[in-house]
Design a protein around this motif. Structure first.
Motif, PDB file in Angstrom:
ATOM      1  N   ASN A  76      -1.358  -7.033   3.901  1.00 57.22           N
ATOM      2  CA  ASN A  76      -0.003  -6.475   3.898  1.00 57.22           C
ATOM      3  C   ASN A  76       0.686  -6.695   5.243  1.00 57.22           C
ATOM      4  N   GLU A 177      -0.166 -10.802  -1.801  1.00 58.70           N
ATOM      5  CA  GLU A 177       0.145  -9.793  -2.842  1.00 58.70           C
ATOM      6  C   GLU A 177       1.645  -9.655  -3.091  1.00 58.70           C
ATOM      7  N   TYR A 248     -10.166  -4.047  -5.849  1.00 58.75           N
ATOM      8  CA  TYR A 248     -11.007  -3.048  -5.179  1.00 58.75           C
ATOM      9  C   TYR A 248     -11.419  -2.012  -6.221  1.00 58.75           C
ATOM     10  N   GLU A 296      -9.582 -11.144  -1.788  1.00 58.38           N
ATOM     11  CA  GLU A 296      -9.850  -9.748  -1.386  1.00 58.38           C
ATOM     12  C   GLU A 296     -10.673  -9.093  -2.487  1.00 58.38           C
ATOM     13  N   LEU A 320      -8.642   3.102   7.087  1.00 63.84           N
ATOM     14  CA  LEU A 320      -9.459   2.468   6.038  1.00 63.84           C
ATOM     15  C   LEU A 320     -10.933   2.357   6.478  1.00 63.84           C
ATOM     16  N   GLN A 353     -12.991  -5.882   4.143  1.00 58.50           N
ATOM     17  CA  GLN A 353     -12.785  -6.822   5.217  1.00 58.50           C
ATOM     18  C   GLN A 353     -14.095  -6.965   5.985  1.00 58.50           C
TER      19      GLN A 353
HETATM   20  O1  AHR Z   1      -7.461  -5.042   2.577  1.00 59.82           O
HETATM   21  C1  AHR Z   1      -6.553  -3.992   2.663  1.00 59.82           C
HETATM   22  C2  AHR Z   1      -5.246  -4.297   1.958  1.00 59.82           C
HETATM   23  O2  AHR Z   1      -5.468  -4.377   0.574  1.00 59.82           O
HETATM   24  C3  AHR Z   1      -4.590  -5.607   2.280  1.00 59.82           C
HETATM   25  O3  AHR Z   1      -3.790  -5.548   3.415  1.00 59.82           O
HETATM   26  C4  AHR Z   1      -3.743  -5.869   1.074  1.00 59.82           C
HETATM   27  O4  AHR Z   1      -3.555  -7.232   0.839  1.00 59.82           O
HETATM   28  C5  AHR Z   1      -4.485  -5.163  -0.049  1.00 59.82           C
HETATM   29  O5  AHR Z   1      -3.651  -4.359  -0.786  1.00 59.82           O
END
Ligand code: AHR
Length: 502
Positions: A76, A177, A248, A296, A320, A353
């Motif tokens: 993002n 995204e 995710y 991702e 996060l 990440q």
């Molecule tokens: O990885 C965290 C966030 O998750 C990233 O910035 C975004 O691309 C996704 O929504």
């Protein structure tokens, strides 16, 4: 409930291959977000920093995983990023408001610092451009800066900034995204398709050797899923090489069997995107195949509540910072198996990440430590090379929110050069062990080299800075070969790496 040994059978044939593993399937992601860059990979003044301010302890763990490629700088973050802010003398770089994550970005660490870090981490770069608040001209300029030898405005700027040789970045993401309403500069499918196609064409005019990833959907639940992919590909089929997928999962409902079945959803997502790519191929009568970049993927939910309380407009807060438990490691293992089972089409995948931010590696002032998910990721990356064999897993299934889920996820890889076979297997059964059998008579003289096991009685067990070895892999003697037949005991709740030589 009494414990029984259940049975599972693997069927595969030495010559029936899914495809060669593209090592970039084990890539990862560093975003300018939270403490991923600052305090994660870069911390001048720390006792762990090298002469460039890069954290040596983090670099060691990244090299231990053998990460082939790292996506950078977002996420993002990238959708309002001005790459020019991140080059040139550090004291002249602007501090910027960073709206995506509500923080301040100092730009102290930028493109040159990242490329230097990537060299030390022994990894390639996947560079994302801003197609949110910026457009095709900036896309062209950043390729000129990074990949043109010299003699032009931006390439000479790079040389003046200390990099005589081009960075030669080969893999580029056309935004991030862009289907998501949360994205800065969010676009409709039609708007994105036009912009990404024109940006890609221009970038490739400068450097025909680059590969381009177009944005697919941010997850399969997006209301535009499907139509987004077909619209984007119908416009830019000849320009794009890969279409991205992101996903995710979380165990918000605290239902472990459902959570562990999330890989069924990932598998359906991949199959659906392949179908859409091939639908567009068919209507275009094209010979070209679009492959997938799952750039991702991970578990992400533990830190959600904490992040709502964060103060705004500060520099690199703890954001996060999911602390992963053992069931997360099991799901990450299943997700890796799912990616491998699609090795013919998934050529790039990034565990999102890498450090501190939803990451396998955490850092503090006392050092860097391995989260539970570090282990399946590291072992898949190190041992999951070669060719994926078409692996049929016969076992019981259970009902889940994602549909019928097998208790066992597994895949077999062969490496003819090194004469090894590797079996990855997750047993999701919370009560029962499974005995896995496989016929290995095609691999004469096959022997067990090692069986590595990650298991724990408590699915919520975590590793912490104080107790980093609570959930760690061990080698075991659960695998035997008799008369060319393998039997392996996969304990209830376990990730298994069975390495064979022939
Ligand atoms: O990885 C965290 C966030 O998750 C990233 O910035 C975004 O691309 C996704 O929504």
């Amino acid at each position: 409930m009494s414990k029984e040994i259940k049975k599972t059978q693997l069927y595969f044939d030495r010559n029936i291959e899914v495809g060669e593993v593209d090592k970039r399937i084990y890539s990862s992601f560093i975003e300018h977000l939270g403490r991923a860059v600052y305090e994660g990979i870069y911390q001048p003044g720390s006792k762990f920093a090298d002469e460039d301010g890069l954290r040596k302890d983090t670099l060691d763990l990244i090299r231990e995983i053998d990460v082939p490629c790292v996506r950078y700088p977002g996420g993002n973050f990238v959708s309002d990023f001005h790459w020019e802010d991140s080059v040139g003398p550090v004291d002249k770089r602007p501090h910027r408001i960073e709206p995506a994550w509500g923080v301040i970005e100092t730009n102290e660490f930028g493109m040159h610092e990242f490329m230097n870090w990537a060299k030390k981490a022994n990894t390639q770069t996947m560079y994302a451009i801003n197609l949110g608040t910026r457009g095709i001209e900036d896309a062209k300029n950043v390729v000129e800066y990074a990949n043109i030898k010299g003699g032009t405005y931006y390439s000479d700027m790079r040389r003046k900034n200390g990099a005589e040789d081009p960075f030669n970045i080969k893999l580029w993401c056309l935004g991030n995204e862009m289907d998501g309403p949360w994205q800065m500069g969010h676009k409709t499918a039609e708007e994105y398709a036009r912009t990404a196609t024109e940006a890609g064409k221009l970038m490739r005019l400068l450097d025909p050797s680059i590969e381009l990833v177009a944005c697919g959907s941010s997850n399969m639940q997006m209301p535009t899923f499907g139509k987004w992919e077909s619209t984007v590909l119908e416009e830019g089929y000849d320009t794009f090489d890969y279409l991205s997928l992101h996903t995710y999962y979380g165990n918000q409902a605290n239902n472990t069997p459902d959570f562990l079945a999330s890989s069924v959803n990932m598998d359906n997502f991949i199959s659906a995107v392949i179908s859409i790519c091939d639908y567009v191929k068919a209507i275009k009568r094209s010979n070209k195949k679009i492959n997938l970049s799952f750039d991702e993927w991970n578990v992400w939910y533990h830190s959600n509540e904490q992040d709502k309380k964060l103060e705004k407009w500060v520099e690199h807060p703890h954001q996060l910072e999911d602390i992963y438990n053992f069931e997360d490691a099991l799901l990450v293992g299943s997700m890796l198996i799912t990616l491998l089972r699609h090795a013919d089409r998934v050529k790039v995948a990034c565990l999102a990440q890498l450090v501190n931010v939803i990451a396998p590696i955490m850092t503090s002032d006392t050092g860097a430590w391995r989260q539970t998910i570090f282990y399946p990721y590291m072992q898949a990356s190190r041992f999951g090379r070669g060719v994926v064999l078409n692996t049929v897993v016969k076992c019981d299934t259970y009902e889940s929110v994602h549909g019928d889920a097998p208790f066992i996820d597994s895949v077999v890889l062969k490496d003819e050069e090194n004469k090894t076979l590797t079996i990855f297997a997750v047993n999701k059964d919370l009560e029962n062990d499974f005995e896995l059998s496989a016929d290995l008579r095609q691999f004469e003289g096959c022997k067990v080299a090692e069986h590595i096991l990650l298991t724990h009685d408590d699915v919520k067990a975590i590793n912490t800075e104080e107790n980093p070895n609570n959930v760690i892999p061990v080698t075991c003697s659960n695998s035997k070969i008799d008369g060319g037949h393998l039997t392996s005991v996969l304990p209830s709740k376990s990730w298994n790496v069975i390495r064979l030589t022939y």
